[in-house]
Design an enzyme around this catalytic site. Structure first.
Site, PDB file in Angstrom:
ATOM      1  N   ASN A 124      35.999 -23.435   2.459  1.00  0.00           N
ATOM      2  CA  ASN A 124      35.377 -24.509   1.667  1.00  0.00           C
ATOM      3  C   ASN A 124      34.277 -25.202   2.466  1.00  0.00           C
ATOM      4  OD1 ASN A 124      37.605 -25.479   3.187  1.00  0.00           O
ATOM      5  ND2 ASN A 124      37.779 -27.319   1.935  1.00  0.00           N
ATOM      6  N   GLU A 181      37.321 -20.131  -2.332  1.00  0.00           N
ATOM      7  CA  GLU A 181      37.435 -18.941  -3.186  1.00  0.00           C
ATOM      8  C   GLU A 181      36.086 -18.551  -3.751  1.00  0.00           C
ATOM      9  OE1 GLU A 181      39.232 -21.691  -3.206  1.00  0.00           O
ATOM     10  OE2 GLU A 181      41.247 -21.400  -4.011  1.00  0.00           O
ATOM     11  N   CYS A 220      41.844 -24.162  -7.805  1.00  0.00           N
ATOM     12  CA  CYS A 220      41.424 -25.074  -8.868  1.00  0.00           C
ATOM     13  C   CYS A 220      40.986 -24.267 -10.102  1.00  0.00           C
ATOM     14  CB  CYS A 220      40.297 -25.979  -8.382  1.00  0.00           C
ATOM     15  SG  CYS A 220      38.686 -25.184  -8.331  1.00  0.00           S
ATOM     16  N   CYS A 274      37.741 -22.224  -9.805  1.00  0.00           N
ATOM     17  CA  CYS A 274      37.874 -20.986  -9.017  1.00  0.00           C
ATOM     18  C   CYS A 274      38.625 -19.921  -9.793  1.00  0.00           C
ATOM     19  CB  CYS A 274      38.588 -21.270  -7.692  1.00  0.00           C
ATOM     20  SG  CYS A 274      37.520 -22.123  -6.526  1.00  0.00           S
TER      21      CYS A 274
HETATM   22  N1  THU Z   1      39.355 -26.547  -2.416  1.00  0.00           N
HETATM   23  C1  THU Z   1      39.184 -25.199  -2.260  1.00  0.00           C
HETATM   24  O1  THU Z   1      38.460 -24.737  -1.362  1.00  0.00           O
HETATM   25  N2  THU Z   1      39.829 -24.388  -3.128  1.00  0.00           N
HETATM   26  C2  THU Z   1      40.602 -24.803  -4.166  1.00  0.00           C
HETATM   27  O2  THU Z   1      41.045 -23.992  -4.969  1.00  0.00           O
HETATM   28  C3  THU Z   1      40.907 -26.222  -4.317  1.00  0.00           C
HETATM   29  C4  THU Z   1      40.151 -27.146  -3.457  1.00  0.00           C
HETATM   30  C5  THU Z   1      38.643 -27.433  -1.499  1.00  0.00           C
HETATM   31  C6  THU Z   1      37.532 -28.236  -2.148  1.00  0.00           C
HETATM   32  C7  THU Z   1      37.444 -29.410  -1.217  1.00  0.00           C
HETATM   33  O3  THU Z   1      36.610 -29.051  -0.127  1.00  0.00           O
HETATM   34  C8  THU Z   1      38.857 -29.584  -0.694  1.00  0.00           C
HETATM   35  O4  THU Z   1      39.534 -28.380  -0.965  1.00  0.00           O
HETATM   36  C9  THU Z   1      39.605 -30.732  -1.349  1.00  0.00           C
HETATM   37  O5  THU Z   1      39.570 -30.660  -2.707  1.00  0.00           O
END
Ligand code: THU
Length: 162
Positions: free
Chosen positions: A61, A74, A111, A114
């Site tokens: 992320n 993702e 999420c 994604c």
């Molecule tokens: N995040 C992801 O990388 N993947 C997910 O499926 C959910 C959330 C990240 C986004 C943000 O940088 C951090 O987690 C908190 O939401």
């Protein structure tokens, strides 16, 4: 009117129960946590995509002070895989997480955005994508298709011009 039900199926277990190749993919996702840029949330996510040609694409992320400008691990990995190997199918995506602020005791589900992006690639390639979710306590959840993680997914056929 009639009530209808959907049956979802997933596999829950421990990291040690995965195949050698799956463990390797999870190890990639876990090491990608070190590349996460998450100064705002302290929530680190690593994602590794295994392609049909054997390539592994890693992502993490990437946050931004203008919060919505950041991107989940993702989608970083999937979009890069799509950009680098547009015609190669995706076999599996593994996702690993870690929080600097709280204890994560179980797997975290990707999420909705994604999952929608995963769904698009599954639909495009007409072949299921396996999703492996990994927790800091080495619990794993395996979904054999994206569709099982995103029932009622928005699909493209109605929008595509033929
Ligand atoms: N995040 C992801 O990388 N993947 C997910 O499926 C959910 C959330 C990240 C986004 C943000 O940088 C951090 O987690 C908190 O939401």
């Amino acid at each position: 009117m009639k009530e209808k039900k959907i049956e979802l199926s997933f596999i829950s277990g421990k990291l040690t129960e995965l195949s050698v190749q799956e463990k390797q993919l999870v190890a990639n996702a876990k090491s990608s946590l070190t590349t996460a840029y998450a100064p705002y949330s302290g929530f680190l996510v690593g994602a590794s995509v295994l392609l049909d040609n054997g390539e592994i694409i890693n992502g993490s992320n990437q946050e931004n002070v203008a919060y919505p400008s950041g991107l989940c691990a993702e989608r970083v990995a999937l979009f890069y895989a799509g950009a680098r190997f547009p015609d190669v199918k995706i076999k599996t995506i593994a996702v690993s997480v870690m929080s600097k602020n709280f204890k994560v005791i179980d797997v975290i589900s990707p999420c909705g955005a994604c999952r929608q992006v995963m769904a698009e690639y599954e639909d495009k390639q007409e072949q299921a994508i396996k999703v492996i979710l990994h927790s800091p306590t080495d619990q794993v959840l395996i979904a054999n298709t994206v569709e099982s993680l995103l029932p009622f997914m928005f699909k493209s056929p109605l929008l595509k011009q033929h």
